[in-house]
Scaffold this motif. Structure first.
Motif, PDB file in Angstrom:
ATOM      1  N   ASN A 166       0.808  -1.215   0.000  1.00  0.00           N
ATOM      2  CA  ASN A 166       0.000   0.000   0.000  1.00  0.00           C
ATOM      3  C   ASN A 166       0.843   1.268   0.000  1.00  0.00           C
ATOM      4  O   ASN A 166       0.372   2.312   0.421  1.00  0.00           O
ATOM      5  N   SER A 167       2.068   1.203  -0.445  1.00  0.00           N
ATOM      6  CA  SER A 167       2.883   2.407  -0.445  1.00  0.00           C
ATOM      7  C   SER A 167       3.469   2.659  -1.823  1.00  0.00           C
ATOM      8  O   SER A 167       3.800   1.736  -2.551  1.00  0.00           O
ATOM      9  N   LEU A 168       3.526   3.933  -2.182  1.00  0.00           N
ATOM     10  CA  LEU A 168       4.064   4.324  -3.477  1.00  0.00           C
ATOM     11  C   LEU A 168       5.411   5.000  -3.285  1.00  0.00           C
ATOM     12  O   LEU A 168       5.495   6.033  -2.615  1.00  0.00           O
ATOM     13  N   PRO A 169       6.502   4.458  -3.862  1.00  0.00           N
ATOM     14  CA  PRO A 169       7.771   5.177  -3.810  1.00  0.00           C
ATOM     15  C   PRO A 169       7.603   6.489  -4.567  1.00  0.00           C
ATOM     16  O   PRO A 169       7.129   6.515  -5.705  1.00  0.00           O
ATOM     17  N   THR A 170       7.947   7.587  -3.913  1.00  0.00           N
ATOM     18  CA  THR A 170       7.675   8.916  -4.463  1.00  0.00           C
ATOM     19  C   THR A 170       8.900   9.801  -4.360  1.00  0.00           C
ATOM     20  O   THR A 170       9.462   9.963  -3.285  1.00  0.00           O
ATOM     21  N   GLU A 171       9.291  10.383  -5.480  1.00  0.00           N
ATOM     22  CA  GLU A 171      10.355  11.381  -5.483  1.00  0.00           C
ATOM     23  C   GLU A 171       9.682  12.753  -5.467  1.00  0.00           C
ATOM     24  O   GLU A 171       8.810  13.036  -6.278  1.00  0.00           O
ATOM     25  N   VAL A 172      10.078  13.598  -4.522  1.00  0.00           N
ATOM     26  CA  VAL A 172       9.509  14.934  -4.400  1.00  0.00           C
ATOM     27  C   VAL A 172      10.530  15.925  -4.942  1.00  0.00           C
ATOM     28  O   VAL A 172      11.660  15.995  -4.455  1.00  0.00           O
ATOM     29  N   ILE A 173      10.109  16.696  -5.971  1.00  0.00           N
ATOM     30  CA  ILE A 173      11.021  17.598  -6.677  1.00  0.00           C
ATOM     31  C   ILE A 173      10.514  19.032  -6.557  1.00  0.00           C
ATOM     32  O   ILE A 173       9.367  19.324  -6.927  1.00  0.00           O
ATOM     33  N   LEU A 199       4.395   6.953   0.110  1.00  0.00           N
ATOM     34  CA  LEU A 199       3.078   7.465   0.467  1.00  0.00           C
ATOM     35  C   LEU A 199       2.052   6.351   0.462  1.00  0.00           C
ATOM     36  O   LEU A 199       2.100   5.466  -0.384  1.00  0.00           O
ATOM     37  N   ASP A 200       1.105   6.416   1.385  1.00  0.00           N
ATOM     38  CA  ASP A 200       0.025   5.436   1.427  1.00  0.00           C
ATOM     39  C   ASP A 200      -1.273   6.031   0.869  1.00  0.00           C
ATOM     40  O   ASP A 200      -2.350   5.507   1.082  1.00  0.00           O
ATOM     41  N   TRP A 201      -1.154   7.136   0.140  1.00  0.00           N
ATOM     42  CA  TRP A 201      -2.293   7.775  -0.522  1.00  0.00           C
ATOM     43  C   TRP A 201      -1.840   8.265  -1.891  1.00  0.00           C
ATOM     44  O   TRP A 201      -0.662   8.381  -2.158  1.00  0.00           O
ATOM     45  N   THR A 202      -2.786   8.523  -2.773  1.00  0.00           N
ATOM     46  CA  THR A 202      -2.461   8.955  -4.127  1.00  0.00           C
ATOM     47  C   THR A 202      -2.545  10.477  -4.204  1.00  0.00           C
ATOM     48  O   THR A 202      -3.641  11.038  -4.184  1.00  0.00           O
ATOM     49  N   PRO A 203      -1.405  11.157  -4.260  1.00  0.00           N
ATOM     50  CA  PRO A 203      -1.415  12.617  -4.285  1.00  0.00           C
ATOM     51  C   PRO A 203      -1.893  13.156  -5.633  1.00  0.00           C
ATOM     52  O   PRO A 203      -1.612  12.577  -6.672  1.00  0.00           O
ATOM     53  N   GLN A 204      -2.634  14.241  -5.579  1.00  0.00           N
ATOM     54  CA  GLN A 204      -3.159  14.894  -6.767  1.00  0.00           C
ATOM     55  C   GLN A 204      -2.664  16.338  -6.804  1.00  0.00           C
ATOM     56  O   GLN A 204      -2.429  16.936  -5.751  1.00  0.00           O
ATOM     57  N   PRO A 205      -2.518  16.920  -7.986  1.00  0.00           N
ATOM     58  CA  PRO A 205      -2.214  18.351  -8.045  1.00  0.00           C
ATOM     59  C   PRO A 205      -3.278  19.131  -7.268  1.00  0.00           C
ATOM     60  O   PRO A 205      -4.466  18.833  -7.358  1.00  0.00           O
ATOM     61  N   GLY A 206      -2.811  20.068  -6.470  1.00  0.00           N
ATOM     62  CA  GLY A 206      -3.707  20.835  -5.615  1.00  0.00           C
ATOM     63  C   GLY A 206      -3.692  20.359  -4.182  1.00  0.00           C
ATOM     64  O   GLY A 206      -4.114  21.073  -3.282  1.00  0.00           O
ATOM     65  N   ASN A 207      -3.187  19.130  -3.927  1.00  0.00           N
ATOM     66  CA  ASN A 207      -3.032  18.649  -2.561  1.00  0.00           C
ATOM     67  C   ASN A 207      -1.800  19.288  -1.940  1.00  0.00           C
ATOM     68  O   ASN A 207      -0.955  19.846  -2.635  1.00  0.00           O
ATOM     69  N   TYR A 208      -1.715  19.187  -0.627  1.00  0.00           N
ATOM     70  CA  TYR A 208      -0.559  19.709   0.102  1.00  0.00           C
ATOM     71  C   TYR A 208       0.163  18.556   0.769  1.00  0.00           C
ATOM     72  O   TYR A 208      -0.442  17.557   1.148  1.00  0.00           O
ATOM     73  N   LEU A 209       1.468  18.716   0.897  1.00  0.00           N
ATOM     74  CA  LEU A 209       2.325  17.677   1.433  1.00  0.00           C
ATOM     75  C   LEU A 209       3.275  18.306   2.443  1.00  0.00           C
ATOM     76  O   LEU A 209       3.870  19.348   2.163  1.00  0.00           O
ATOM     77  N   LYS A 260       7.997  21.455   6.587  1.00  0.00           N
ATOM     78  CA  LYS A 260       7.670  22.431   5.555  1.00  0.00           C
ATOM     79  C   LYS A 260       6.483  21.929   4.745  1.00  0.00           C
ATOM     80  O   LYS A 260       6.320  20.728   4.552  1.00  0.00           O
ATOM     81  N   THR A 261       5.672  22.865   4.266  1.00  0.00           N
ATOM     82  CA  THR A 261       4.482  22.524   3.489  1.00  0.00           C
ATOM     83  C   THR A 261       4.706  22.864   2.024  1.00  0.00           C
ATOM     84  O   THR A 261       5.221  23.936   1.704  1.00  0.00           O
ATOM     85  N   TYR A 262       4.293  21.946   1.164  1.00  0.00           N
ATOM     86  CA  TYR A 262       4.457  22.122  -0.281  1.00  0.00           C
ATOM     87  C   TYR A 262       3.129  21.865  -0.981  1.00  0.00           C
ATOM     88  O   TYR A 262       2.395  20.952  -0.610  1.00  0.00           O
ATOM     89  N   ALA A 263       2.842  22.669  -2.022  1.00  0.00           N
ATOM     90  CA  ALA A 263       1.679  22.451  -2.870  1.00  0.00           C
ATOM     91  C   ALA A 263       2.116  21.568  -4.030  1.00  0.00           C
ATOM     92  O   ALA A 263       3.149  21.811  -4.654  1.00  0.00           O
ATOM     93  N   ILE A 264       1.343  20.537  -4.321  1.00  0.00           N
ATOM     94  CA  ILE A 264       1.646  19.637  -5.426  1.00  0.00           C
ATOM     95  C   ILE A 264       1.133  20.267  -6.715  1.00  0.00           C
ATOM     96  O   ILE A 264      -0.052  20.558  -6.846  1.00  0.00           O
ATOM     97  N   LEU A 265       2.038  20.488  -7.663  1.00  0.00           N
ATOM     98  CA  LEU A 265       1.692  21.112  -8.934  1.00  0.00           C
ATOM     99  C   LEU A 265       1.473  20.095 -10.041  1.00  0.00           C
ATOM    100  O   LEU A 265       0.632  20.280 -10.914  1.00  0.00           O
TER     101      LEU A 265
END
Length: 117
Positions: free
Chosen positions: A4-11, A24-34, A39-44
């Protein structure tokens, strides 16, 4: 890879650099925050990377392109999706990334252009 985890590179988009590799154990979408390391980042943008194994393509990892951003304080639920700002305003963009054209930084409650639908 765990089931249930997705290897994710954050750029980070500007300056372009890798912030880290996480699972991550959830599917991030543009507009979500991480939140990463306080620190907080907006997913583009989200990109998938696949690998051919046994004649089939399998998801290997995802890449998230982000920018540093504070979490919004104003959000409205519209048709099951969260949008920035007051969705009852005529000028609201009904978007996860952009509040509106006349006052994109907000807040809605003090905007001189606010027009209730």
């Amino acid at each position: 890879m765990e089931s249930n985890s997705l290897p994710t590179e954050v750029i980070l988009t500007h300056p372009r650099q890798t912030i880290g590799n996480i699972k991550l154990d959830w599917t991030p979408q543009p507009g979500n925050y991480l939140d990463i390391e306080g620190k907080t980042y907006a997913i583009l943008e989200r990109r998938h990377q696949y690998q051919l194994r046994s004649g089939r393509y399998q998801l290997q990892k995802i890449a998230l392109y982000v920018q540093s951003a504070p979490r919004p304080t104003e959000q409205s639920l519209v048709n099951g999706h969260w949008v920035l700002g007051d969705a009852n305003c005529r000028f609201n963009a009904h978007s996860e990334l952009l509040r509106c054209a006349v006052n994109p930084q907000g807040p809605c409650d003090r905007c001189r252009f606010y027009e209730h639908l």
